[in-house]
Scaffold this motif. Structure first.
Motif, PDB file in Angstrom:
ATOM      1  N   LEU A  72     -11.866   5.445  -5.040  1.00  0.00           N
ATOM      2  CA  LEU A  72     -11.696   4.930  -6.377  1.00  0.00           C
ATOM      3  C   LEU A  72     -11.182   3.437  -6.428  1.00  0.00           C
ATOM      4  N   VAL A  73     -10.050   3.409  -5.428  1.00  0.00           N
ATOM      5  CA  VAL A  73      -9.196   2.233  -5.326  1.00  0.00           C
ATOM      6  C   VAL A  73      -9.605   1.459  -3.958  1.00  0.00           C
ATOM      7  N   PRO A  74     -10.499   0.854  -3.604  1.00  0.00           N
ATOM      8  CA  PRO A  74     -10.767   0.235  -2.342  1.00  0.00           C
ATOM      9  C   PRO A  74      -9.639  -0.802  -2.019  1.00  0.00           C
ATOM     10  N   GLU A  78      10.859 -11.429  -2.510  1.00  0.00           N
ATOM     11  CA  GLU A  78       9.828 -10.652  -2.902  1.00  0.00           C
ATOM     12  C   GLU A  78       8.468 -11.318  -3.169  1.00  0.00           C
ATOM     13  N   HIS A  79       7.551 -10.754  -2.392  1.00  0.00           N
ATOM     14  CA  HIS A  79       5.991 -10.836  -2.236  1.00  0.00           C
ATOM     15  C   HIS A  79       5.283 -10.288  -3.200  1.00  0.00           C
ATOM     16  N   TRP A  80       4.416 -10.944  -4.095  1.00  0.00           N
ATOM     17  CA  TRP A  80       3.741 -10.451  -5.230  1.00  0.00           C
ATOM     18  C   TRP A  80       2.199 -10.254  -4.885  1.00  0.00           C
ATOM     19  N   PHE A  81       1.750  -9.096  -5.087  1.00  0.00           N
ATOM     20  CA  PHE A  81       0.401  -8.533  -5.342  1.00  0.00           C
ATOM     21  C   PHE A  81       0.124  -7.992  -6.613  1.00  0.00           C
ATOM     22  N   SER A  82      -1.502  -7.699  -6.849  1.00  0.00           N
ATOM     23  CA  SER A  82      -1.910  -7.239  -7.832  1.00  0.00           C
ATOM     24  C   SER A  82      -2.841  -6.268  -7.566  1.00  0.00           C
ATOM     25  N   LEU A  83      -3.062  -5.170  -8.066  1.00  0.00           N
ATOM     26  CA  LEU A  83      -4.081  -4.105  -7.956  1.00  0.00           C
ATOM     27  C   LEU A  83      -4.931  -3.623  -9.016  1.00  0.00           C
ATOM     28  N   GLU A  84      -6.137  -3.889  -8.877  1.00  0.00           N
ATOM     29  CA  GLU A  84      -7.081  -3.344  -9.885  1.00  0.00           C
ATOM     30  C   GLU A  84      -7.680  -2.052  -9.783  1.00  0.00           C
ATOM     31  N   VAL A  85      -7.256  -1.095 -10.735  1.00  0.00           N
ATOM     32  CA  VAL A  85      -7.850   0.314 -10.758  1.00  0.00           C
ATOM     33  C   VAL A  85      -8.505   0.420 -11.829  1.00  0.00           C
ATOM     34  N   PRO A  86      -9.382   1.643 -11.745  1.00  0.00           N
ATOM     35  CA  PRO A  86     -10.074   1.990 -12.958  1.00  0.00           C
ATOM     36  C   PRO A  86      -9.210   2.458 -14.086  1.00  0.00           C
ATOM     37  N   GLU A  87      -9.662   2.217 -15.371  1.00  0.00           N
ATOM     38  CA  GLU A  87      -9.426   2.773 -16.525  1.00  0.00           C
ATOM     39  C   GLU A  87      -8.939   4.342 -16.366  1.00  0.00           C
ATOM     40  N   GLN A  88      -7.885   4.504 -17.111  1.00  0.00           N
ATOM     41  CA  GLN A  88      -7.271   5.915 -16.990  1.00  0.00           C
ATOM     42  C   GLN A  88      -7.215   6.680 -15.658  1.00  0.00           C
ATOM     43  N   LEU A  89      -6.560   5.866 -14.669  1.00  0.00           N
ATOM     44  CA  LEU A  89      -6.579   6.477 -13.243  1.00  0.00           C
ATOM     45  C   LEU A  89      -5.388   7.456 -13.382  1.00  0.00           C
ATOM     46  N   GLU A  90      -5.533   8.439 -12.850  1.00  0.00           N
ATOM     47  CA  GLU A  90      -4.323   9.586 -12.734  1.00  0.00           C
ATOM     48  C   GLU A  90      -3.258   8.697 -12.184  1.00  0.00           C
ATOM     49  N   THR A 143       0.937  -1.165   0.024  1.00  0.00           N
ATOM     50  CA  THR A 143       0.056  -0.006   0.067  1.00  0.00           C
ATOM     51  C   THR A 143       0.620   1.290   0.111  1.00  0.00           C
ATOM     52  N   ARG A 144       1.883   1.225   0.745  1.00  0.00           N
ATOM     53  CA  ARG A 144       2.933   2.442   0.964  1.00  0.00           C
ATOM     54  C   ARG A 144       3.540   2.575  -0.483  1.00  0.00           C
ATOM     55  N   GLU A 145       4.089   1.688  -0.934  1.00  0.00           N
ATOM     56  CA  GLU A 145       4.798   1.830  -2.123  1.00  0.00           C
ATOM     57  C   GLU A 145       4.120   2.126  -3.338  1.00  0.00           C
ATOM     58  N   VAL A 146       2.773   1.678  -3.551  1.00  0.00           N
ATOM     59  CA  VAL A 146       2.045   2.250  -4.526  1.00  0.00           C
ATOM     60  C   VAL A 146       1.722   3.605  -4.352  1.00  0.00           C
ATOM     61  N   ALA A 147       1.351   4.184  -3.011  1.00  0.00           N
ATOM     62  CA  ALA A 147       1.094   5.593  -3.066  1.00  0.00           C
ATOM     63  C   ALA A 147       2.317   6.293  -3.357  1.00  0.00           C
ATOM     64  N   GLU A 148       3.746   5.763  -2.814  1.00  0.00           N
ATOM     65  CA  GLU A 148       4.871   6.507  -2.967  1.00  0.00           C
ATOM     66  C   GLU A 148       5.339   6.754  -4.478  1.00  0.00           C
ATOM     67  N   GLU A 149       5.199   5.606  -5.212  1.00  0.00           N
ATOM     68  CA  GLU A 149       5.472   5.566  -6.425  1.00  0.00           C
ATOM     69  C   GLU A 149       4.689   6.121  -7.602  1.00  0.00           C
ATOM     70  N   THR A 150       3.244   5.768  -7.225  1.00  0.00           N
ATOM     71  CA  THR A 150       2.267   6.334  -8.252  1.00  0.00           C
ATOM     72  C   THR A 150       1.263   7.412  -7.882  1.00  0.00           C
ATOM     73  N   GLY A 151       1.157   7.528  -6.692  1.00  0.00           N
ATOM     74  CA  GLY A 151       0.198   8.561  -5.992  1.00  0.00           C
ATOM     75  C   GLY A 151      -1.081   7.749  -5.901  1.00  0.00           C
ATOM     76  N   ILE A 152      -1.276   6.644  -6.214  1.00  0.00           N
ATOM     77  CA  ILE A 152      -2.530   5.817  -6.153  1.00  0.00           C
ATOM     78  C   ILE A 152      -2.603   5.336  -4.532  1.00  0.00           C
ATOM     79  N   VAL A 153      -3.966   5.831  -4.141  1.00  0.00           N
ATOM     80  CA  VAL A 153      -3.908   5.605  -2.834  1.00  0.00           C
ATOM     81  C   VAL A 153      -5.171   4.410  -2.611  1.00  0.00           C
ATOM     82  N   VAL A 154      -4.529   3.074  -2.045  1.00  0.00           N
ATOM     83  CA  VAL A 154      -5.299   2.171  -1.693  1.00  0.00           C
ATOM     84  C   VAL A 154      -6.007   2.439  -0.699  1.00  0.00           C
ATOM     85  N   GLY A 155      -7.483   2.043  -0.469  1.00  0.00           N
ATOM     86  CA  GLY A 155      -8.131   2.428   0.502  1.00  0.00           C
ATOM     87  C   GLY A 155      -9.075   3.702   0.150  1.00  0.00           C
TER      88      GLY A 155
END
Length: 166
Positions: free
Chosen positions: A68-70, A102-114, A53-65
Motif C-alpha cells: 500500500l505504501v511503497p 530536523e530533516h524533513w520528509f513527506s509520505l504520500e499514502v492512500p486515502e483512509q489508510l488505517e 521509515t522507523r518512526e512512521v511505523a512506530e508512531e502510526t503503524g504505517i509500513v513504508v515499503g
C-alpha cells in the motif's frame, strides 16, 4: 537502567493523501500538542531515510515499503532546520544540548489508510486539509513544513531540484 540521551538529529515526516489531507497526531504527554511524525536517530550513523521509515511505523503503524505504501512514496526533501529544543524536552538529551537538527520528509499514502497509534506516545489522530492541519500544529516549523507541501510535491513531480525554502 536509564535511557541513553536522545541524539539531537531527527526527522519530521508530513504524512498526506493525494488530495493533501495531512495526518496529525496528538502527543500523550501534552494534550494540546498536535504534530506530524517526528523522531530522533537511534544511532549517529543511522541514515535519515531509515529514521523516517522507523518512526512512521512506530508512531502510526504505517509500513513504508509495503504494497500500500511503497518506498517511493517517502520523499526526502533534502532540507533541514535547526531549532532550539523546548525546555520541557531538554531532559531527554545530554546535558548542555539545546539545539536539534530536523530533516524533513513527506509520505504520500492512500486515502483512509488505517492508522495504529503508539499509545504511550500519541492519543488521537486527525486527517485534515493541509492548511487546516498547519493551523493546528503546536510547532511553527511543523506548520511551515505542512504549508510547503504543495510546492515541494510540485517540484518533485516536475523533476526540478528544489531550492532551500528559506
Amino acid at each position: 537502567m536509564p535511557k541513553p540521551p536522545k541524539i539531537p538529529q531527527s526527522v519530521l515526516v508530513v504524512i498526506h493523501t493525494p488530495s493533501l489531507d495531512v495526518l496529525l497526531i496528538r502527543r500523550a504527554d501534552h494534550a494540546d500538542f498536535w504534530q506530524s511524525v517526528t523522531g530522533s536517530k537511534d544511532q549517529l550513523d543511522e541514515p535519515f531515510i531509515e529514521t523516517a521509515t522507523r518512526e512512521v511505523a512506530e508512531e502510526t503503524g504505517i509500513v513504508v515499503g509495503s504494497q500500500l505504501v511503497p518506498q517511493s512514496a517517502l520523499f526526502d526533501w533534502q532540507y533541514s532546520i535547526e531549532y532550539e529544543i523546548y525546555p520541557q524536552f531538554r531532559h531527554r538529551y545530554a546535558e548542555g544540548v539545546i539545539h536539534n537538527t530536523e530533516h524533513w520528509f513527506s509520505l504520500e499514502v492512500p486515502e483512509q489508510l488505517e492508522v495504529t497509534l503508539a499509545p504511550r506516545e500519541h492519543t488521537a489522530f486527525l486527517w485534515l486539509p493541509y492548511e487546516e492541519a498547519a493551523s493546528r500544529c503546536f510547532s511553527s516549523s511543523n506548520a511551515d513544513a505542512i504549508l510547503q507541501l504543495p510546492k515541494r510535491l510540485a517540484g518533485r513531480l516536475n523533476g526540478q531540484s528544489e531550492e532551500r525554502a528559506r
